[in-house]
Design a protein around this motif. Sequence first.
Motif, PDB file in Angstrom:
ATOM      1  N   GLY A 178       8.464   1.281  -3.237  1.00 35.05           N
ATOM      2  CA  GLY A 178       7.573   1.945  -4.119  1.00 35.05           C
ATOM      3  C   GLY A 178       8.858   1.998  -5.321  1.00 35.05           C
ATOM      4  O   GLY A 178       7.903   2.581  -6.345  1.00 35.05           O
ATOM      5  N   GLN A 179       9.662   2.433  -5.343  1.00 36.56           N
ATOM      6  CA  GLN A 179      10.906   2.667  -6.527  1.00 36.56           C
ATOM      7  C   GLN A 179      10.784   1.384  -7.355  1.00 36.56           C
ATOM      8  O   GLN A 179      11.009   1.812  -8.433  1.00 36.56           O
ATOM      9  CB  GLN A 179      12.189   3.063  -5.929  1.00 36.56           C
ATOM     10  CG  GLN A 179      12.864   3.259  -6.617  1.00 36.56           C
ATOM     11  CD  GLN A 179      13.874   2.122  -7.226  1.00 36.56           C
ATOM     12  OE1 GLN A 179      14.099   1.053  -7.030  1.00 36.56           O
ATOM     13  NE2 GLN A 179      15.006   2.089  -8.367  1.00 36.56           N
ATOM     14  N   GLU A 180      10.619  -0.328  -6.291  1.00 38.41           N
ATOM     15  CA  GLU A 180      10.458  -0.603  -7.416  1.00 38.41           C
ATOM     16  C   GLU A 180       8.950  -0.892  -8.523  1.00 38.41           C
ATOM     17  O   GLU A 180       9.246  -1.163  -9.370  1.00 38.41           O
ATOM     18  CB  GLU A 180      10.714  -2.275  -6.698  1.00 38.41           C
ATOM     19  CG  GLU A 180      12.115  -2.145  -6.499  1.00 38.41           C
ATOM     20  CD  GLU A 180      12.682  -3.242  -4.982  1.00 38.41           C
ATOM     21  OE1 GLU A 180      11.427  -3.697  -4.471  1.00 38.41           O
ATOM     22  OE2 GLU A 180      13.525  -4.078  -4.409  1.00 38.41           O
ATOM     23  N   LEU A 181       8.426  -0.598  -7.658  1.00 41.47           N
ATOM     24  CA  LEU A 181       6.759  -0.646  -7.953  1.00 41.47           C
ATOM     25  C   LEU A 181       6.831   0.337  -9.456  1.00 41.47           C
ATOM     26  O   LEU A 181       6.704   0.055 -10.965  1.00 41.47           O
ATOM     27  CB  LEU A 181       5.711  -0.484  -7.153  1.00 41.47           C
ATOM     28  CG  LEU A 181       3.900  -0.579  -7.987  1.00 41.47           C
ATOM     29  CD1 LEU A 181       3.694  -1.931  -8.233  1.00 41.47           C
ATOM     30  CD2 LEU A 181       2.951   0.080  -6.770  1.00 41.47           C
ATOM     31  N   VAL A 204      12.488   7.740  -9.459  1.00 39.10           N
ATOM     32  CA  VAL A 204      12.147   8.730  -8.708  1.00 39.10           C
ATOM     33  C   VAL A 204      13.129   7.715  -7.605  1.00 39.10           C
ATOM     34  O   VAL A 204      13.630   7.285  -7.586  1.00 39.10           O
ATOM     35  CB  VAL A 204      10.801   7.397  -8.035  1.00 39.10           C
ATOM     36  CG1 VAL A 204       9.918   8.309  -8.907  1.00 39.10           C
ATOM     37  CG2 VAL A 204      11.158   6.293  -7.704  1.00 39.10           C
ATOM     38  N   PHE A 205      13.144   8.752  -6.623  1.00 40.88           N
ATOM     39  CA  PHE A 205      14.180   8.525  -5.316  1.00 40.88           C
ATOM     40  C   PHE A 205      13.697   8.621  -3.610  1.00 40.88           C
ATOM     41  O   PHE A 205      12.714   9.220  -3.783  1.00 40.88           O
ATOM     42  CB  PHE A 205      14.848   9.707  -5.393  1.00 40.88           C
ATOM     43  CG  PHE A 205      15.306  10.084  -7.864  1.00 40.88           C
ATOM     44  CD1 PHE A 205      16.755   9.207  -7.519  1.00 40.88           C
ATOM     45  CD2 PHE A 205      14.847  10.963  -8.043  1.00 40.88           C
ATOM     46  CE1 PHE A 205      17.109   9.497  -8.832  1.00 40.88           C
ATOM     47  CE2 PHE A 205      14.859  10.778  -9.366  1.00 40.88           C
ATOM     48  CZ  PHE A 205      16.282  10.199  -9.769  1.00 40.88           C
ATOM     49  N   PHE A 231       0.581  -1.567  -0.070  1.00 36.65           N
ATOM     50  CA  PHE A 231       0.177  -0.060   0.151  1.00 36.65           C
ATOM     51  C   PHE A 231       1.300   1.332  -0.048  1.00 36.65           C
ATOM     52  O   PHE A 231       0.593   2.152  -0.670  1.00 36.65           O
ATOM     53  CB  PHE A 231      -1.068  -0.198   1.842  1.00 36.65           C
ATOM     54  CG  PHE A 231      -1.698  -1.302   0.963  1.00 36.65           C
ATOM     55  CD1 PHE A 231      -3.501  -0.461   0.587  1.00 36.65           C
ATOM     56  CD2 PHE A 231      -2.085  -2.050   1.576  1.00 36.65           C
ATOM     57  CE1 PHE A 231      -4.430  -1.546   0.085  1.00 36.65           C
ATOM     58  CE2 PHE A 231      -3.025  -3.409   1.675  1.00 36.65           C
ATOM     59  CZ  PHE A 231      -4.396  -3.164   0.637  1.00 36.65           C
ATOM     60  N   GLN A 232       1.613   1.487   0.770  1.00 45.07           N
ATOM     61  CA  GLN A 232       2.527   2.690   0.692  1.00 45.07           C
ATOM     62  C   GLN A 232       4.057   2.724  -0.214  1.00 45.07           C
ATOM     63  O   GLN A 232       3.733   3.814  -0.672  1.00 45.07           O
ATOM     64  CB  GLN A 232       4.175   2.484   1.912  1.00 45.07           C
ATOM     65  CG  GLN A 232       4.882   3.808   1.882  1.00 45.07           C
ATOM     66  CD  GLN A 232       5.555   4.027   3.635  1.00 45.07           C
ATOM     67  OE1 GLN A 232       4.617   3.181   4.365  1.00 45.07           O
ATOM     68  NE2 GLN A 232       6.514   4.521   3.332  1.00 45.07           N
ATOM     69  N   ALA A 233       3.469   1.404  -1.021  1.00 42.36           N
ATOM     70  CA  ALA A 233       4.618   1.616  -2.279  1.00 42.36           C
ATOM     71  C   ALA A 233       3.488   1.793  -3.651  1.00 42.36           C
ATOM     72  O   ALA A 233       3.422   3.458  -4.706  1.00 42.36           O
ATOM     73  CB  ALA A 233       5.047   0.320  -2.629  1.00 42.36           C
ATOM     74  N   TYR A 234       1.779   1.456  -3.043  1.00 42.82           N
ATOM     75  CA  TYR A 234       1.086   2.066  -4.684  1.00 42.82           C
ATOM     76  C   TYR A 234       0.686   3.448  -3.985  1.00 42.82           C
ATOM     77  O   TYR A 234       0.945   4.665  -4.922  1.00 42.82           O
ATOM     78  CB  TYR A 234      -0.157   1.149  -4.274  1.00 42.82           C
ATOM     79  CG  TYR A 234      -1.320   1.962  -5.414  1.00 42.82           C
ATOM     80  CD1 TYR A 234      -0.929   1.700  -6.435  1.00 42.82           C
ATOM     81  CD2 TYR A 234      -2.199   2.363  -5.299  1.00 42.82           C
ATOM     82  CE1 TYR A 234      -2.331   2.504  -8.103  1.00 42.82           C
ATOM     83  CE2 TYR A 234      -3.370   3.724  -5.865  1.00 42.82           C
ATOM     84  CZ  TYR A 234      -2.732   2.725  -7.148  1.00 42.82           C
ATOM     85  OH  TYR A 234      -3.925   3.518  -7.711  1.00 42.82           O
TER      86      TYR A 234
END
Length: 463
Positions: free
Chosen positions: A241-244, A253-254, A211-214
Amino acid sequence: MLASTRTFQLKARLKPLLRQPARWYTERNILKLRDRGFIQDVFPAETIDKASSMLGSACQTVYAGFDPTANSLHVGNLLVLIGLLHTQRAGHQPIALVGGATGLIGDPSGRKTERQQLETEAVEHNVACIRRQIEAIFANHERFFWDRPSPLKPVLVVNNADWYRQYSFVDFMANVGRHFRMGAMLSRSSVQTRLTSESGMSFTEFSYQLFQAYDWLHLLRQHNCRFQLGGSDQMGNIMSGQELISRTDGKEVFGLTLPLITNEEGDKFGKSAGNAVWLSDDRTSPYAMYQFFVRTPDSEVEKLLRLLTFLPVQTIEQTMARHRRTPELWEAQKLLAGELTKLVHGEAGLHKALAISRALYNGDLSTLEQLEVRDVAQSFGGAPLCEILPEPGMTVLDVALRARCFPSRADAERIIGAGGFSINLKKAKNPAEVLSPSVHILSNRISLLRVGKRNYYIVKWLL
């Protein structure tokens, strides 16, 4: 005479805190904050030059998340809030994400056991409170700490429940979950720690990183948010998140991580002994917050000045040089406390904190007489409050027992006789002394009782 002169000089240096803003540090490339120890890591590490170039050349959008596990943030959240303020000062767009959805799941990072599940209504209430709190802190910053002609981009406060309402569980797993790999998810330190613990980890907590990644993917698509800011304990979630985003949108993204602040015992900052120092004045008064920072150990105060204030490094170094010469003045701690109390509670809150400090340490009762009962109780750490109807011949011992200052009459008589009991900051050594309204009761019908140095009790007289 020398001590008096030093006190006067210290007051002169502290006065600008209440009077006017100063020209604080500002730099578009917020990675320069690494010089203050503010930025700990950049992820992915090999992209630091690209991240630095983007931050230094154009306006970027930077977000940080806050879980609504209570109706207030606490001082442990200050570093991330100040990180967002630094991005705003540098001309970037800050986003504060309050997890109305993820708050129902619970972030396992840094926890040994699963959080107690909150009801939806409680989370919604907490989200509303934290939103107001964040907006107030950003408003205080702009009013008291920003004196440049260029306007600041207003903070955008978002609630991730707003976009998860459109997803069914099946849709989310089909469209988002397919991009995650179990090996990577299981390798996260927050997962490994819990899997080997006695309590283990539920699937609910394990799914938090999805969820935090999305969240980041959604903010990228809606606001072109290329940067996420978080404590170093959030590195696993930032990596997810970066991988998603890499798999779905193919964009760079960073992640920027900040150091975790702990006290000398290794506990999370502001949460030692389970007693959080809250940013809400309903839970922690401005005076209590001010005193929390005044009690900062000498070994920690320079680090906190660098991390939690906007003061230039040169100003901090000059302050520390004076502090080392005259540590008994607590100049560095008072500067830290003043800066943060004003940021969180505004100028009025700082005035109140300083006034109550003067009342306590200089015996000036005029300030206490101007406060309501609620303000007095809050200012003394939630001191017990009792209402008493005065009776003819009531003694010091009587009021001490009515207010439950002592477990027994014998203890009361012994401690009062030894000089360990005060009424309105004046020692009351005679248990049999009859109360006098002009001496023992303030004009606002309050008496402030104290046992020892820090145990306060408040009496509201029903006159």
